[in-house]
Design a protein around this motif. Sequence first.
Motif, PDB file in Angstrom:
ATOM      1  N   ASN A  18      -3.155  -1.038  -5.302  1.00  0.00           N
ATOM      2  CA  ASN A  18      -3.755  -0.507  -6.528  1.00  0.00           C
ATOM      3  C   ASN A  18      -2.924   0.622  -7.131  1.00  0.00           C
ATOM      4  N   ASP A  19      -2.375   1.484  -6.282  1.00  0.00           N
ATOM      5  CA  ASP A  19      -1.589   2.623  -6.754  1.00  0.00           C
ATOM      6  C   ASP A  19      -0.192   2.232  -7.215  1.00  0.00           C
ATOM      7  N   THR A  20       0.345   1.146  -6.675  1.00  0.00           N
ATOM      8  CA  THR A  20       1.748   0.792  -6.916  1.00  0.00           C
ATOM      9  C   THR A  20       1.941  -0.264  -7.998  1.00  0.00           C
ATOM     10  N   LEU A  21       1.076  -1.260  -8.030  1.00  0.00           N
ATOM     11  CA  LEU A  21       1.267  -2.369  -8.961  1.00  0.00           C
ATOM     12  C   LEU A  21       0.748  -2.013 -10.356  1.00  0.00           C
ATOM     13  N   ASP A  22       1.555  -2.316 -11.357  1.00  0.00           N
ATOM     14  CA  ASP A  22       1.162  -2.100 -12.742  1.00  0.00           C
ATOM     15  C   ASP A  22       0.334  -3.274 -13.243  1.00  0.00           C
ATOM     16  N   ASP A  23      -0.520  -3.006 -14.199  1.00  0.00           N
ATOM     17  CA  ASP A  23      -1.240  -4.040 -14.934  1.00  0.00           C
ATOM     18  C   ASP A  23      -2.098  -4.934 -14.031  1.00  0.00           C
ATOM     19  N   ILE A  24      -2.836  -4.310 -13.118  1.00  0.00           N
ATOM     20  CA  ILE A  24      -3.794  -5.058 -12.296  1.00  0.00           C
ATOM     21  C   ILE A  24      -5.175  -4.429 -12.474  1.00  0.00           C
ATOM     22  N   ASN A  25      -6.212  -5.217 -12.215  1.00  0.00           N
ATOM     23  CA  ASN A  25      -7.571  -4.677 -12.298  1.00  0.00           C
ATOM     24  C   ASN A  25      -8.376  -4.915 -11.014  1.00  0.00           C
ATOM     25  N   TRP A  26      -7.733  -5.515  -9.992  1.00  0.00           N
ATOM     26  CA  TRP A  26      -8.410  -5.714  -8.704  1.00  0.00           C
ATOM     27  C   TRP A  26      -7.351  -5.995  -7.642  1.00  0.00           C
ATOM     28  N   ALA A  27      -7.506  -5.369  -6.499  1.00  0.00           N
ATOM     29  CA  ALA A  27      -6.615  -5.622  -5.363  1.00  0.00           C
ATOM     30  C   ALA A  27      -7.431  -5.455  -4.097  1.00  0.00           C
ATOM     31  N   GLY A  28      -7.469  -6.510  -3.290  1.00  0.00           N
ATOM     32  CA  GLY A  28      -8.248  -6.399  -2.071  1.00  0.00           C
ATOM     33  C   GLY A  28      -8.156  -7.622  -1.196  1.00  0.00           C
ATOM     34  N   PHE A  29      -9.122  -7.731  -0.302  1.00  0.00           N
ATOM     35  CA  PHE A  29      -9.062  -8.727   0.757  1.00  0.00           C
ATOM     36  C   PHE A  29     -10.405  -9.414   0.952  1.00  0.00           C
ATOM     37  N   TYR A  30     -10.314 -10.667   1.341  1.00  0.00           N
ATOM     38  CA  TYR A  30     -11.461 -11.434   1.810  1.00  0.00           C
ATOM     39  C   TYR A  30     -11.154 -11.842   3.244  1.00  0.00           C
ATOM     40  N   LEU A  31     -12.126 -11.680   4.138  1.00  0.00           N
ATOM     41  CA  LEU A  31     -11.972 -11.981   5.557  1.00  0.00           C
ATOM     42  C   LEU A  31     -12.668 -13.288   5.902  1.00  0.00           C
ATOM     43  N   VAL A  32     -12.052 -14.083   6.748  1.00  0.00           N
ATOM     44  CA  VAL A  32     -12.678 -15.318   7.207  1.00  0.00           C
ATOM     45  C   VAL A  32     -13.880 -14.944   8.075  1.00  0.00           C
ATOM     46  N   ASP A  33     -15.035 -15.513   7.719  1.00  0.00           N
ATOM     47  CA  ASP A  33     -16.279 -15.206   8.413  1.00  0.00           C
ATOM     48  C   ASP A  33     -17.166 -16.447   8.388  1.00  0.00           C
ATOM     49  N   ASN A  34     -17.411 -17.028   9.551  1.00  0.00           N
ATOM     50  CA  ASN A  34     -18.267 -18.221   9.659  1.00  0.00           C
ATOM     51  C   ASN A  34     -17.831 -19.336   8.707  1.00  0.00           C
ATOM     52  N   GLY A  35     -16.530 -19.563   8.626  1.00  0.00           N
ATOM     53  CA  GLY A  35     -16.002 -20.680   7.854  1.00  0.00           C
ATOM     54  C   GLY A  35     -15.861 -20.451   6.359  1.00  0.00           C
ATOM     55  N   SER A  36     -16.169 -19.250   5.887  1.00  0.00           N
ATOM     56  CA  SER A  36     -15.975 -18.927   4.476  1.00  0.00           C
ATOM     57  C   SER A  36     -15.304 -17.560   4.378  1.00  0.00           C
TER      58      SER A  36
END
Length: 154
Positions: A34-52
């Motif tokens: 978020n601090d480094t990339l220009d022109d973004i509005n979301w940066a994050g992660f999704y974790l595998v949990d029970n097949g989704s």
Amino acid sequence: MSTDYKLMAAQLKSLMEDEKNYMPVLSNASAILNDTLDDINWAGFYLVDNGSLLLGPFQGHVACIRIQPGKGVCGTAYATDTTQLVEDVHQFPGHIACDSASNSEIVVPIHKDGKVVAVMDIDSPSLSRFTKEDKEGLEAFAKVIEEASFTNVE
């Protein structure tokens, strides 16, 4: 302006030195993105949990909490175990509009022991925001994240 992905990776590696638990690693990684990339509005992660995919640490607007395999850009990256670089998310079959301001997206799978355990997701309000250079740099950044201890993740 070109993003210094090597510096980003080195910064994360330095922060991980004494702590390998995935939660603080992903939290700091989302902040670096978020601090480094220009022109973004979301940066994050999704974790595998029970097949989704379950929402993990992120920076940005509210987000979808759970994503099924093969649904949207994140679910496709998870199901196919391939980086998805999408120039126009509105043209992507099955796109999930968590934030209507997002127009382009890149999603990189994160692995542990040869299995996808999470995906790194970055959105931009601009069309065609992400390049081949971004793809390569973010895949290298993901390799640093893969050094974390992904306990309690499928």
